[in-house]
Design an enzyme around this catalytic site. Structure first.
Site, short mmCIF file in Angstrom:
data_model
loop_
_atom_site.label_atom_id
_atom_site.label_comp_id
_atom_site.label_asym_id
_atom_site.label_seq_id
_atom_site.Cartn_x
_atom_site.Cartn_y
_atom_site.Cartn_z
N TRP A 33 36.89 38.27 25.03
CA TRP A 33 35.48 38.57 24.85
C TRP A 33 35.34 39.74 23.87
O TRP A 33 36.25 40.56 23.72
CB TRP A 33 34.81 38.90 26.18
CG TRP A 33 35.33 40.13 26.89
CD1 TRP A 33 36.29 40.17 27.86
CD2 TRP A 33 34.92 41.49 26.68
NE1 TRP A 33 36.51 41.47 28.27
CE2 TRP A 33 35.68 42.31 27.57
CE3 TRP A 33 33.98 42.11 25.85
CZ2 TRP A 33 35.53 43.69 27.63
CZ3 TRP A 33 33.83 43.49 25.91
CH2 TRP A 33 34.60 44.27 26.79
N GLU A 76 36.02 56.06 27.79
CA GLU A 76 36.50 54.81 27.18
C GLU A 76 36.57 54.94 25.66
O GLU A 76 37.48 54.39 25.03
CB GLU A 76 35.58 53.65 27.56
CG GLU A 76 35.64 53.24 29.03
CD GLU A 76 36.91 52.48 29.39
OE1 GLU A 76 37.76 52.28 28.51
OE2 GLU A 76 37.04 52.08 30.56
N GLU A 111 41.51 47.76 25.15
CA GLU A 111 40.74 48.87 25.71
C GLU A 111 39.63 49.32 24.76
O GLU A 111 38.56 49.75 25.20
CB GLU A 111 41.67 50.05 26.02
CG GLU A 111 42.58 49.84 27.21
CD GLU A 111 41.84 50.06 28.53
OE1 GLU A 111 40.71 50.58 28.50
OE2 GLU A 111 42.39 49.71 29.59
N HIS A 114 35.96 48.31 25.29
CA HIS A 114 35.16 48.85 26.39
C HIS A 114 34.19 49.92 25.90
O HIS A 114 32.99 49.89 26.20
CB HIS A 114 36.07 49.44 27.46
CG HIS A 114 37.04 48.46 28.04
ND1 HIS A 114 38.10 48.82 28.84
CD2 HIS A 114 37.10 47.11 27.92
CE1 HIS A 114 38.78 47.74 29.19
NE2 HIS A 114 38.19 46.69 28.65
N GLU A 164 44.49 53.10 35.61
CA GLU A 164 43.84 51.80 35.41
C GLU A 164 43.17 51.34 36.71
O GLU A 164 42.08 50.75 36.68
CB GLU A 164 44.87 50.76 34.95
CG GLU A 164 45.44 51.00 33.56
CD GLU A 164 44.49 50.59 32.44
OE1 GLU A 164 43.28 50.41 32.68
OE2 GLU A 164 44.97 50.45 31.30
N THR A 167 39.91 53.44 37.01
CA THR A 167 38.82 52.99 36.14
C THR A 167 38.26 51.65 36.61
O THR A 167 37.07 51.38 36.46
CB THR A 167 39.29 52.89 34.67
OG1 THR A 167 40.49 52.11 34.60
CG2 THR A 167 39.54 54.26 34.09
N ASP A 196 39.28 43.69 33.11
CA ASP A 196 40.30 44.10 32.15
C ASP A 196 41.18 45.19 32.75
O ASP A 196 42.42 45.15 32.65
CB ASP A 196 39.65 44.65 30.87
CG ASP A 196 39.33 43.57 29.85
OD1 ASP A 196 39.55 42.38 30.15
OD2 ASP A 196 38.87 43.92 28.75
N GLU A 197 40.53 46.19 33.35
CA GLU A 197 41.26 47.32 33.91
C GLU A 197 42.20 46.85 35.03
O GLU A 197 43.33 47.34 35.15
CB GLU A 197 40.30 48.38 34.45
CG GLU A 197 39.26 48.87 33.45
CD GLU A 197 39.83 49.72 32.33
OE1 GLU A 197 41.07 49.72 32.14
OE2 GLU A 197 39.05 50.37 31.63
N HIS A 200 45.19 45.21 33.42
CA HIS A 200 46.07 46.22 32.82
C HIS A 200 46.84 46.99 33.90
O HIS A 200 48.01 47.31 33.73
CB HIS A 200 45.25 47.20 31.97
CG HIS A 200 44.59 46.55 30.80
ND1 HIS A 200 43.57 47.14 30.09
CD2 HIS A 200 44.80 45.35 30.21
CE1 HIS A 200 43.18 46.33 29.11
NE2 HIS A 200 43.92 45.24 29.17
#
Length: 325
Positions: A33, A76, A111, A114, A164, A167, A196-197, A200
Site C-alpha cells: 500500500w 515515524e 517504514e 508511515h 516494533e 509502536t 506493518d509494525e 516487522h
C-alpha cells in the site's frame, strides 16, 4: 575467539537466510500500500468535501489522543534516518552489500510510508500547527538518538523487537479510540500502519530466536543488558521550538498514559510477550552468566508490576504548540 568475531559469524550465518526472511516479513514495492491509497484524491471533484469531513472529525478528537497522534507522526517521520545507525551494526555490510544491508534498506522503505501518510493526514486535518510539528521533527532528527545498543546486533535486535511491538500498540490504540469517536478513516490508517509494525516485530523477534539457537548465553546477556537499562523510546529527545533537548518527552508520555494509548502496563506486557515468544525459560546451553541473566529477565515483570502500582500520571495538561485549535 573474541565476542565480536563470534557475533560476526552468527550474523553471517543468519544472513544466509535473508532472502527467505525478506520474502516472509516484507512486501514487494509493487504489492504494498502507499499513502495515497488512504487519502482523498486531489483530482477528484469531491476532494474538498472529503477534506472538510476529515477536519470535522479531527476537531472532535480528544486532545490527548490527537496529541499522541501528532507525536507518533513525528517519530515515524524521523525513523528512516535511523537506517544510518543500523547500517553500522556489526555484520551489516553497507559498503559491499549483504543480506543484512538489503534488509535494513527494504525495512526502512516500508517504514518511510508511515510518516508520509500520517503527515499528509494531519496537514489536511486543519488542527495542526504544521510549522511547529516540522520544527519538532527537524530537532528530533538533528538531535540524534541513543538507544543504548552500540553496534551490537544482539542488543539492536532486542531493541527493535520491543520497539516494533510498542509502536504496534500505540497505532492500534489510536485506531481503536478513533473508531469509537466516529473517525473510521483514521482508524483504518492507524490499523494499517499497526499491521506493518506487527509484521516487522515478528521479523526482529525471529532474528533473536535464531541467534538464541546459535549463541544462547551472549544473546541472553544482551537481553538482560537492554532490560536493565530500560528500553527508551526514539522520541525521548522530543522538543518544541524554544525548548531544550528532551524537554517535551515527559509531557508527551503523560498524554500517552492519560489517553491510554501507551502505558507502563503495556511496557510490562510487551516484556512478558518477548519472554514467552523466545521461550526464555526453556533456553538450553547457557553458561553461569547466562543463567543469572535469565533469572533477572524472568523476575523483571513482577518487579515492574510492583513499581507501576506507585506511578501517578499527572493530570495537569501541557498545551502543545503542535495543536492549532
Amino acid at each position: 575467539m573474541q565476542l565480536s568475531n563470534i557475533r560476526l559469524e552468527v550474523m553471517q550465518t543468519v544472513g544466509q537466510s535473508m532472502d527467505e526472511l525478506i520474502k516472509t516479513y516484507l512486501k514487494s514495492v509493487e504489492e504494498n500500500w502507499q499513502p495515497t491509497d488512504m487519502l482523498p484524491d486531489a483530482t477528484n471533484p469531491e476532494f474538498i468535501d472529503e477534506v472538510k469531513e476529515i477536519q470535522e472529525l479531527c476537531r472532535e478528537m480528544d486532545y490527548d489522543l490527537f496529541t499522541v497522534l501528532v507525536g507518533d507522526t513525528i517519530t515515524e517521520e524521523a525513523l528512516p534516518t535511523y537506517e544510518s545507525w543500523l547500517m553500522s551494526v556489526q555484520g551489516v555490510d553497507q559498503v559491499n552489500g549483504n543480506g543484512w544491508s538489503k534488509w535494513v534498506r527494504a525495512w526502512t522503505a516500508e517504514e518511510n510510508r508511515h510518516g508520509d501518510l500520517l503527515n499528509k493526514y494531519l496537514y489536511l486535518s486543519g488542527r495542526v500547527n504544521m510549522r511547529e510539528m516540522e520544527v519538532s521533527t527537524q530537532y528530533l532528527i538533528s538531535d540524534g538518538f541513543d538507544i543504548g545498543t552500540g553496534m551490537d546486533p544482539y542488543k539492536n535486535f532486542v531493541y527493535t523487537s520491543f520497539q516494533e511491538l510498542a509502536t504496534n500498540v500505540s497505532h492500534r490504540r489510536v485506531a481503536s479510540f478513533s473508531r469509537k469517536q466516529g473517525n473510521k478513516q483514521l482508524a483504518k490508517i492507524c490499523n494499517t500502519i499497526a499491521k506493518d509494525e506487527a509484521r516487522h516485530a515478528s521479523a526482529y523477534m525471529e532474528f533473536v530466536r535464531r541467534i538464541f539457537d546459535l549463541d544462547p548465553s551472549e544473546m541472553m546477556l544482551a537481553f538482560e543488558a537492554m532490560m536493565r537499562n530500560k528500553i527508551v523510546m526514539p522520541a525521548m529527545f522530543l522538543r518544541e521550538s524554544g525548548q531544550q533537548i528532551g524537554e517535551l518527552w515527559e509531557h508527551f508520555s503523560d498524554a500517552a498514559q492519560r489517553s491510554m494509548v501507551y502505558t507502563t502496563q503495556d511496557y510490562i506486557t510487551i516484556l512478558k510477550s518477548l519472554i514467552a515468544d523466545w521461550k526464555i525459560e526453556n533456553i538450553k546451553g547457557l553458561n553461569d552468566k547466562g543463567e543469572r541473566a535469565r533469572d533477572y529477565v524472568l523476575n523483571l515483570p513482577d518487579r515492574l508490576e510492583r513499581i507501576s502500582q506507585r506511578i501517578v500520571v499527572p493530570k495537569l495538561d501541557h498545551k502543545f504548540k503542535w495543536i492549532a485549535t
